[in-house]
Each structure stands twice: as structure tokens, then as C-alpha cells.
Design an enzyme around this catalytic site. Structure first.
Site, short mmCIF file in Angstrom:
data_model
loop_
_atom_site.label_atom_id
_atom_site.label_comp_id
_atom_site.label_asym_id
_atom_site.label_seq_id
_atom_site.Cartn_x
_atom_site.Cartn_y
_atom_site.Cartn_z
N SER A 1 2.88 -2.03 10.49
CA SER A 1 4.25 -2.24 10.65
C SER A 1 4.88 -3.61 10.51
O SER A 1 5.90 -4.16 11.06
CB SER A 1 4.74 -2.04 12.12
OG SER A 1 4.41 -0.73 12.66
N ASN B 1 0.87 -1.22 -0.02
CA ASN B 1 -0.01 0.03 0.09
C ASN B 1 0.86 1.33 -0.01
O ASN B 1 1.41 1.66 1.21
CB ASN B 1 -0.84 0.07 1.24
CG ASN B 1 -1.65 1.34 1.41
OD1 ASN B 1 -1.87 1.84 0.55
ND2 ASN B 1 -2.44 1.45 2.48
N GLU C 1 -7.06 5.26 7.34
CA GLU C 1 -6.93 6.30 7.25
C GLU C 1 -8.09 6.99 6.48
O GLU C 1 -8.49 8.22 6.92
CB GLU C 1 -5.56 6.62 6.21
CG GLU C 1 -4.24 6.22 7.23
CD GLU C 1 -3.25 5.72 6.61
OE1 GLU C 1 -3.18 5.81 5.36
OE2 GLU C 1 -2.21 5.32 7.33
N GLU D 1 -6.01 -4.68 10.69
CA GLU D 1 -4.83 -3.71 11.10
C GLU D 1 -5.20 -2.79 12.36
O GLU D 1 -5.85 -2.08 12.06
CB GLU D 1 -4.84 -2.77 9.91
CG GLU D 1 -4.51 -3.38 8.48
CD GLU D 1 -4.13 -2.53 7.40
OE1 GLU D 1 -2.76 -2.65 7.02
OE2 GLU D 1 -4.54 -1.41 6.93
P1 PGA Z 1 2.54 0.23 7.81
O1 PGA Z 1 1.13 0.75 7.01
O2 PGA Z 1 3.01 -0.85 7.33
O3 PGA Z 1 3.36 1.57 7.66
O4 PGA Z 1 2.39 0.21 9.17
C1 PGA Z 1 0.33 -0.43 7.01
C2 PGA Z 1 -1.02 0.06 6.48
O5 PGA Z 1 -1.45 1.17 6.61
O6 PGA Z 1 -1.56 -0.49 5.61
#
Ligand code: PGA
Length: 243
Positions: free
Chosen positions: A207, A14, A99, A167
Site C-alpha cells: 500500500s 510491480n 502471491e 512486504e
Molecule cells: P500494493 O502491492 O502496493 O498494491 O499494496 C505491493 C506488492 O504486492 O508488491
């Protein structure tokens, strides 16, 4: 529609609001796509303006979008519909990313409509769910996830056509992850105790990096990962694809 059941693991990049023409050239030059197992489904989700350029460089990877409009067509300035995505070689589309839920105030109903539109266009929706740190501390994780997933699933959803991504919001972009045991237990709860998504493909996101990807993906109830930050570094994403 792509037969997602045939894949052993699904690994999603992503890119969020990142990229440029120069970035793209350098990225695909560095991305090592040779030794990826054929049962791995690797997906790149760039901003839509880079779709065509990415598509020409993907090899065995698939193209995904980060969002789509809940409208089919009409006076909705700035929107991009599911059918427009399909016409541009889009096979997957993330919906309900935290988000989008937090910054753009999308709710389960919006996500359900988007996912239904995507299914009509034979695009696989990747529906994201996740709890905040506050909800976790209040021991509300199961309750929150169940509420999100049941209310975001479109009526035409099936385990062959929809992917779910767990997530935890507090793990996104923070470098902090739940323990392996916590991830496996939450995935087990989602896959076994919520009848509506029994046996659905279920990804973990938050992460994920080359150091933890292999351990996370070897958990019994994890069918792949959704990667943000580490997916922007071609060498790191290559490692995750091979983890
Ligand atoms: P990150 O983001 O791997 O930077 O934690 C994951 C995501 O928002 O899908």
C-alpha cells in the site's frame, strides 16, 4: 551486474498481471522521467510479453521480471528461465512475492533456487518476505521473517547482489500500512540483528502511494519501496519516483 550499492533509493513498480499494448503506450506517455535524481534506481516489472516494448521506452529506468523458473531448461511447459530473462534486458527479478508463495505454493527452497539462478545470470533478485495478519497478532513477525529470509537466501548471495523486500501480507493491496515506527523497527531488526542480511538493501512494500512514499523512504532503515497498485498509474508512480 548492476552496482546496487551506488543507489540511494530503489523504487520498484510491480505491475502484476496487468497491462496491454494500449495501456503501455498511454503509461509511458504520461510517466514523467525528467526530474528523477540520478541516485534513484527506478525499476518497471511488467508481464514478460511487454518486455521489449517497455525496454524501448524506459530511459533511465531498469527492466525487472516478477518471477522466473527454478529450472534452467528442459521439459517444463510454460516456464521462463533466468537466462531467457537476461537475454531480454532484464536487470532485476522479484522472487518469493507473497502471491507466488500463497497462490502458487512456492516455498523458501524454490525461492532460494530461483535467486541462485538469477545471480548466475547477473540479474539482481529482489527476495520478498512478509508475515500474515494472524502471525502479526500472535507476535510472530520477527520469527517468521527470520525464517523466511535465511531459508530463501542463496549461498552465492551478498549485499552487493541481492535486494530484500519486506512486504507485510496484510498491507498488500489493502490501503493499510504499518506505522512508520513499526516499519523502521522491523527494518532495523532485519538489517542489524540478522547477520546473514546485514547491510543488505531493504525495501518496504504494501500500500505504498504518493502520499506515504516520501515518509516511508525517509526512514533510516528503508532503502526504497516496492509498489503494486500505485505503480499502474503513471502520474502516481512518477510522484513516487520523485518522493
Ligand atoms: P500494493 O502491492 O502496493 O498494491 O499494496 C505491493 C506488492 O504486492 O508488491
Amino acid at each position: 551486474m548492476l552496482k546496487i550499492k551506488e543507489f540511494n533509493k530503489i523504487i520498484v513498480a510491480n505491475w502484476k498481471l496487468n497491462g496491454s499494448n494500449d495501456f503501455l503506450e498511454a503509461y509511458f506517455e504520461k510517466l514523467a522521467l525528467k526530474d528523477i535524481d540520478s541516485d534513484i534506481c527506478g525499476i518497471i516489472c511488467p508481464p514478460i510479453t511487454y518486455f521489449q516494448n517497455c525496454y524501448s521506452k524506459l530511459n533511465s529506468l531498469y527492466l525487472g521480471a516478477q518471477d522466473c523458473s527454478k529450472f534452467k531448461d528442459g521439459a517444463y511447459t510454460g516456464e521462463i528461465s533466468a537466462s531467457m530473462l537476461r537475454e531480454n534486458n532484464c536487470i532485476f527479478c522479484i522472487v518469493g512475492h507473497s502471491e507466488r508463495r500463497q497462490v502458487f505454493k512456492e516455498n523458501n527452497e524454490d525461492i532460494k533456487i530461483k535467486a541462485a539462478q538469477l545471480l548466475d545470470e547477473k540479474i539482481v533478485p529482489i527476495i520478498c518476505i512478509g508475515e500474515t495478519l494472524e502471525q502479526k497478532k500472535m507476535h510472530k513477525t520477527h520469527e517468521v521473517l527470520k525464517e523466511q529470509v535465511i531459508n530463501s537466501l542463496p549461498p552465492n548471495s551478498s549485499k552487493e547482489s541481492v535486494v530484500i523486500a519486506y512486504e507485510p501480507i496484510w498491507a498488500i493491496g489493502t490501503g493499510i500500512t504499518p506505522t512508520l515506527e513499526e516499519i523502521n523497527n522491523i527494518h532495523k531488526y532485519l538489517k542489524k540483528d540478522i547477520k546473514e542480511i546485514e547491510e543488505y538493501k531493504l525495501l518496504y512494500g504494501g500500500s505504498v502511494n504518493p502520499k506515504n512514499a516520501s515518509d516511508i523512504m525517509s526512514l533510516e532503515n528503508v532503502d526504497g519501496v516496492l509498489v503494486g497498485g500505485s505503480s499502474l498509474k503513471a502520474d502516481q508512480f512518477s510522484e513516487i519516483l520523485k518522493a
